[in-house]
Enzyme design. Structure first.
Site, PDB file in Angstrom:
ATOM      1  N   HIS A  52       4.033  -2.237   3.148  1.00 20.60           N
ATOM      2  CA  HIS A  52       3.765  -1.382   2.773  1.00 20.60           C
ATOM      3  C   HIS A  52       4.908  -1.117   1.668  1.00 20.60           C
ATOM      4  CE1 HIS A  52       0.732  -1.057   5.887  1.00 20.60           C
ATOM      5  NE2 HIS A  52       0.165  -0.278   5.234  1.00 20.60           N
TER       6      HIS A  52
ATOM      7  N   ASP B  52       0.908  -1.035   0.002  1.00 21.53           N
ATOM      8  CA  ASP B  52      -0.036   0.473  -0.157  1.00 21.53           C
ATOM      9  C   ASP B  52       0.809   1.521  -0.060  1.00 21.53           C
ATOM     10  OD1 ASP B  52      -2.105  -2.138   0.315  1.00 21.53           O
ATOM     11  OD2 ASP B  52      -2.716  -0.850   2.373  1.00 21.53           O
TER      12      ASP B  52
END
Length: 495
Positions: A252, A100
């Site tokens: 991430h 992300d």
């Protein structure tokens, strides 16, 4: 009787000239200013400084969320109109790594390198703000076989947003993908999402609306919590599925220091592959068609234009930042020199026996450029003729439309002349005044300034020193009791 008529015609002609010339004179600077403001606005937009919304919705009741969703898999399909949403799970021994908040110019390339080294694939949920600034990384993701999903443009919590803002977040993110990699995607992950059982009455309507726009909503069922930076071992432990189950793992590649994430991938990928796991794209794991759709025609060129504009904005504003930093340094150096030189100057001229030389008595020409100064010009001229020094006064009327020149001529004061010209600006008026000056020393002042009787004498006295070539006066604001006057006083002091 003919003179006023002729003068009136001349004035009307000047008005037409002003209307014709001003747009041409200021057109290029105006366009440059508009372009600069547009670039600054665009930079602010792609850096989440404009339209950013960092509110996060607290947990809400779940009474409106279907049990199938709360107890289902991490892929939510609400695309079928009028039908209940369905959820999908990842088959056993398959892992869908998701990343992300990227792409990040530092950490995304390292994540991609690790995936490439171990022949693994995943899904990158990119934000429009980052993808528009680093489009080459998005293209690399697609070229190396990874899937790309939307993570909104500005990363707001969509529970707070209207449907029009949601559409904007989606369309802008798709626009960036088109410009960066020539694709659209059907995958979406809401910001601040977690597991499907975390859906509530605030987030579920958003998921339904996203589904109606043709997107699969992808949450996760295994959170590595790498954003906490708990250590490589802890990231691997939290990311490891239990009992051979399939998983969508949340990681991430942006949003801070992701060195632990990269290091964890270097161990996690080969270890899980040795256990028989396959790292694959989401649609491959589900046996579905690719989430990517090629973009062509006008939509492609609109995306390329947007990405190109962002690149230009980034480059130009970066140069401006460097330029402003250099200017700031020069201003501080100049300020330091001014302090030093003013201190030395003050010590010099305040000595008891200091003199510029013998009294200076040569007559001077005082130039007063004026444009629509009818309210002030009479006081200005009368203050000058009250001077205790021999002067001539030349008022250069720069195409005034309020009768400034007529008022000065009607005063009938000796040694005061009026020179009329078409409106051309203060510099042109001063040059015109110099051409009409009788004396070789010239004092220039504004049409709304009042001189003390001794001002001209004190201004020109330093010319008694042959080393002096020019003298600058220090203008003072007379009405400092008003807000505008106070600000202008500060401006004059800084000048």
């Amino acid at each position: 009787m003919t003179t006023p008529v002729s003068r009136g015609r001349h004035n009307r002609k000047k008005k037409r000239t002003v209307r014709r010339r001003l747009p041409m004179r200021y057109l290029l600077p105006s366009l440059l200013l508009v372009a600069l403001l547009a670039m600054l606005m665009l930079r602010g937009y792609v850096h989440s400084e404009i339209l950013a919304d960092h509110r996060v919705q607290p947990p809400a009741p779940t009474t409106q969320v279907p049990d199938k969703v709360l107890e289902g898999g991490p892929v939510i399909d609400a695309r079928a109109e009028g039908e209940e949403a369905t959820t999908l799970r990842i088959p056993d021994h398959k892992i869908v790594l998701t990343f992300d908040d990227g792409p990040d110019p530092v950490w995304t390339p390292r994540v991609l390198d690790e995936l490439k080294e171990h022949d693994a694939h995943g899904v990158f949920f990119v934000t429009g703000t980052m993808a528009s600034r680093y489009p080459d990384l998005v293209k690399r993701m697609v070229d190396e076989g990874h899937e790309v999903g939307l993570h909104t443009f500005n990363h707001p919590d969509l529970s707070f947003q209207s449907t029009s803002r949601i559409d904007w977040e989606l369309s802008q993110n798709q626009l960036v993908l088109a410009g960066a990699a020539g694709i659209r995607t059907s995958l979406f992950r809401p910001p601040y999402s977690s597991f499907s059982d975390a859906m509530d009455n605030k987030s579920w309507p958003v998921t339904q609306y996203i589904g109606s726009r043709g997107y699969l909503t992808v949450v996760n069922n295994t959170d590595s919590e790498d954003w906490k930076r708990p250590g490589v071992h802890a990231i691997i432990k939290r990311a490891t599925p239990k009992h051979g189950n399939g998983a969508i793992i949340l990681m991430h590649d942006s949003g801070g220091d992701r060195s632990q994430t990269v290091a964890a991938l270097g161990r996690f990928l080969p270890e899980m592959q040795e256990r028989g796991y396959e790292f694959t794209n989401l649609t491959s794991a589900l046996g579905a068609p690719s989430a990517h759709t090629p973009v062509t025609g006008l939509a492609l060129w609109k995306g390329k234009a947007f990405v190109g504009a962002v690149k230009i904005s980034e480059n130009v504003t970066s140069v401006l930042v460097v330029g402003l930093a250099a200017i700031g340094v020069l201003v501080m150096v100049r300020f330091g020199l001014m302090l030093l030189l003013s201190f030395l100057h003050a010590r010099k001229v305040r000595r008891r026996n200091f003199r510029w030389g013998e009294p200076f008595t040569r007559p001077v020409s005082v130039l007063v450029p004026a444009y629509n100064e009818r309210e002030c010009i009479e006081a200005t001229v009368r203050s000058l003729v009250a001077s205790d020094y021999p002067i001539e006064v030349i008022v250069i009327d720069d195409g005034s439309t309020d009768g400034t020149a007529d008022l000065v001529e009607a005063m009938w004061i000796p040694n005061v002349r009026v020179v009329r010209q078409r409106n051309a600006g203060k510099p042109a008026a001063l040059n015109n005044g110099i051409a009409h000056a009788r004396y070789d020393i010239v004092v220039m002042m504004d049409g709304d300034t009042v001189f003390e009787p001794s001002t001209v004498r004190e201004l020109v006295q330093p010319f008694a020193d042959p080393k002096v070539g020019a003298v600058a006066g220090n203008a003072k604001v007379g009405n400092r009791d008003s807000l505008i006057g106070a600000w202008q006083h500060i401006e004059y002091v800084m000048g």
